[in-house]
Write a protein that holds these residues in place. Sequence first.
Motif, PDB file in Angstrom:
ATOM      1  N   PRO A   1       0.962  -1.382   0.115  1.00  0.00           N
ATOM      2  CA  PRO A   1       0.014   0.021  -0.110  1.00  0.00           C
ATOM      3  C   PRO A   1       0.684   1.152   0.104  1.00  0.00           C
ATOM      4  O   PRO A   1       0.299   2.267  -0.343  1.00  0.00           O
ATOM      5  N   ALA A   2       1.986   1.060   0.514  1.00  0.00           N
ATOM      6  CA  ALA A   2       2.795   2.373   0.426  1.00  0.00           C
ATOM      7  C   ALA A   2       2.866   3.132  -1.008  1.00  0.00           C
ATOM      8  O   ALA A   2       2.925   4.462  -1.121  1.00  0.00           O
ATOM      9  N   GLY A   3       2.653   2.177  -1.859  1.00  0.00           N
ATOM     10  CA  GLY A   3       2.642   2.929  -3.334  1.00  0.00           C
ATOM     11  C   GLY A   3       1.743   3.962  -3.606  1.00  0.00           C
ATOM     12  O   GLY A   3       1.350   4.490  -4.463  1.00  0.00           O
ATOM     13  N   ASP A   4       0.652   3.630  -2.606  1.00  0.00           N
ATOM     14  CA  ASP A   4      -0.629   4.671  -2.730  1.00  0.00           C
ATOM     15  C   ASP A   4      -0.719   5.586  -1.638  1.00  0.00           C
ATOM     16  O   ASP A   4      -1.768   6.179  -1.251  1.00  0.00           O
ATOM     17  N   VAL A   5       0.466   5.828  -0.711  1.00  0.00           N
ATOM     18  CA  VAL A   5       0.306   6.713   0.227  1.00  0.00           C
ATOM     19  C   VAL A   5      -0.182   8.204  -0.271  1.00  0.00           C
ATOM     20  O   VAL A   5      -0.765   8.718   0.582  1.00  0.00           O
ATOM     21  N   ALA A   6      -0.254   8.514  -1.347  1.00  0.00           N
ATOM     22  CA  ALA A   6      -0.760   9.809  -1.824  1.00  0.00           C
ATOM     23  C   ALA A   6      -2.260   9.957  -1.580  1.00  0.00           C
ATOM     24  O   ALA A   6      -2.751  10.908  -1.268  1.00  0.00           O
ATOM     25  N   VAL A   7      -2.707   8.512  -1.587  1.00  0.00           N
ATOM     26  CA  VAL A   7      -4.314   8.889  -1.054  1.00  0.00           C
ATOM     27  C   VAL A   7      -4.405   9.313   0.178  1.00  0.00           C
ATOM     28  O   VAL A   7      -5.477  10.113   0.424  1.00  0.00           O
ATOM     29  N   LEU A   8      -3.756   8.704   1.247  1.00  0.00           N
ATOM     30  CA  LEU A   8      -4.016   9.203   2.527  1.00  0.00           C
ATOM     31  C   LEU A   8      -3.473  10.768   2.566  1.00  0.00           C
ATOM     32  O   LEU A   8      -4.026  11.609   3.458  1.00  0.00           O
ATOM     33  N   VAL A   9      -2.257  11.211   1.865  1.00  0.00           N
ATOM     34  CA  VAL A   9      -2.012  12.597   1.961  1.00  0.00           C
ATOM     35  C   VAL A   9      -2.978  13.347   1.698  1.00  0.00           C
ATOM     36  O   VAL A   9      -3.364  14.454   1.960  1.00  0.00           O
TER      37      VAL A   9
ATOM     38  N   VAL B   1       7.275   4.094  -2.913  1.00  0.00           N
ATOM     39  CA  VAL B   1       6.705   5.472  -2.816  1.00  0.00           C
ATOM     40  C   VAL B   1       7.337   6.240  -4.021  1.00  0.00           C
ATOM     41  O   VAL B   1       8.573   6.076  -4.434  1.00  0.00           O
ATOM     42  N   ASP B   2       6.478   6.813  -4.964  1.00  0.00           N
ATOM     43  CA  ASP B   2       6.854   7.586  -5.931  1.00  0.00           C
ATOM     44  C   ASP B   2       7.300   9.071  -5.246  1.00  0.00           C
ATOM     45  O   ASP B   2       6.493   9.786  -4.933  1.00  0.00           O
ATOM     46  N   VAL B   3       8.547   9.283  -4.930  1.00  0.00           N
ATOM     47  CA  VAL B   3       9.002  10.258  -4.121  1.00  0.00           C
ATOM     48  C   VAL B   3       8.650  11.385  -4.679  1.00  0.00           C
ATOM     49  O   VAL B   3       8.317  12.587  -3.994  1.00  0.00           O
ATOM     50  N   PRO B   4       9.221  11.816  -6.204  1.00  0.00           N
ATOM     51  CA  PRO B   4       8.799  13.163  -6.449  1.00  0.00           C
ATOM     52  C   PRO B   4       7.489  13.482  -6.686  1.00  0.00           C
ATOM     53  O   PRO B   4       7.239  14.714  -6.120  1.00  0.00           O
ATOM     54  N   ALA B   5       6.428  12.580  -6.892  1.00  0.00           N
ATOM     55  CA  ALA B   5       5.263  12.825  -7.034  1.00  0.00           C
ATOM     56  C   ALA B   5       4.621  13.338  -5.340  1.00  0.00           C
ATOM     57  O   ALA B   5       3.851  14.236  -5.359  1.00  0.00           O
ATOM     58  N   VAL B   6       5.002  12.551  -4.157  1.00  0.00           N
ATOM     59  CA  VAL B   6       4.833  12.799  -3.010  1.00  0.00           C
ATOM     60  C   VAL B   6       5.483  14.166  -2.443  1.00  0.00           C
ATOM     61  O   VAL B   6       4.681  14.889  -1.882  1.00  0.00           O
ATOM     62  N   GLU B   7       6.531  14.467  -2.971  1.00  0.00           N
ATOM     63  CA  GLU B   7       7.090  15.701  -2.477  1.00  0.00           C
ATOM     64  C   GLU B   7       6.362  16.828  -3.242  1.00  0.00           C
ATOM     65  O   GLU B   7       6.243  17.709  -2.787  1.00  0.00           O
ATOM     66  N   ALA B   8       6.072  16.757  -4.575  1.00  0.00           N
ATOM     67  CA  ALA B   8       5.240  17.794  -5.126  1.00  0.00           C
ATOM     68  C   ALA B   8       3.930  18.019  -4.519  1.00  0.00           C
ATOM     69  O   ALA B   8       3.418  19.016  -4.298  1.00  0.00           O
ATOM     70  N   LEU B   9       3.262  16.857  -4.049  1.00  0.00           N
ATOM     71  CA  LEU B   9       1.906  16.994  -3.475  1.00  0.00           C
ATOM     72  C   LEU B   9       2.065  17.507  -2.065  1.00  0.00           C
ATOM     73  O   LEU B   9       1.127  18.570  -1.787  1.00  0.00           O
ATOM     74  N   THR B  10       3.005  17.512  -1.476  1.00  0.00           N
ATOM     75  CA  THR B  10       3.110  17.844  -0.065  1.00  0.00           C
ATOM     76  C   THR B  10       3.983  19.098   0.067  1.00  0.00           C
ATOM     77  O   THR B  10       3.872  19.791   1.116  1.00  0.00           O
ATOM     78  N   GLY B  11       4.768  19.450  -0.614  1.00  0.00           N
ATOM     79  CA  GLY B  11       5.544  20.558  -0.645  1.00  0.00           C
ATOM     80  C   GLY B  11       6.957  20.366   0.399  1.00  0.00           C
ATOM     81  O   GLY B  11       7.401  21.294   0.795  1.00  0.00           O
TER      82      GLY B  11
END
Length: 179
Positions: free
Chosen positions: A19-27, A49-59
Amino acid sequence: MTTPGTARVLYVIACAAPPAGDVAVLVRHAQEQGWDVCVVTTPSGRSFVDVPAVEALTGHPVRSEYKQPGTDDALPPPDAIAVAPATVNTIVKWALGIADTLALGLVTEAIGKQLPVVALPFTNRAQAAHPKFERSIEELRAWGVRVLYGPDVYALHEPGTGGDHLHAYPWHLVLDELP
C-alpha cells in the motif's frame, strides 16, 4: 496542497508494504481535512513510494534517514503521526523501543511526547501469526497508540498475495482516529 505553516502537521510514515505505493491517497485525504502532511518512509519503504510525486503533493521532502547533528530539520515538527502501511517489522521493533531508522525513532519518541499516533498494519496471515506481533500491538495500544488491526478492520491475506488486496486497505480509517 496545504500551505506549510498554516495547519497542524501530520507525519505519514510509510513502511515497505504494497500500500505504500498509494500513500498519496492518505496524503490527499489529510490535506482535504486541513493537515500539512509530511511523508517519512522506512529505508526499504522508500522504494515503494513515488518520491517526486509525493514531494510535489506535500511541498516537503520525503525523509528516510536521520539528519546530521547540528543541521536544521527539513520538516516542521509533527502534531500527530500516522504509520500506514505499518509492517510486522516496524510494529515489533517499535514495541521493543528499537529506533534504528528515522521512522522508528519518530514513533518511539512520539510515545514519550504523547503525540496522537495511529498505526494501520498491512501484513499477511503467516507474518501476523508470529506471537510477538500480537503482543506488540497490545503493548502499543496500552501506551496510547491507536493500532487499527483485526478482522473488523480488514481480513488478512495469504503470503504472496498482498498486491491483490490493495483495494481493501482502509486508508480512510486512519484520519477517523486522529484528533
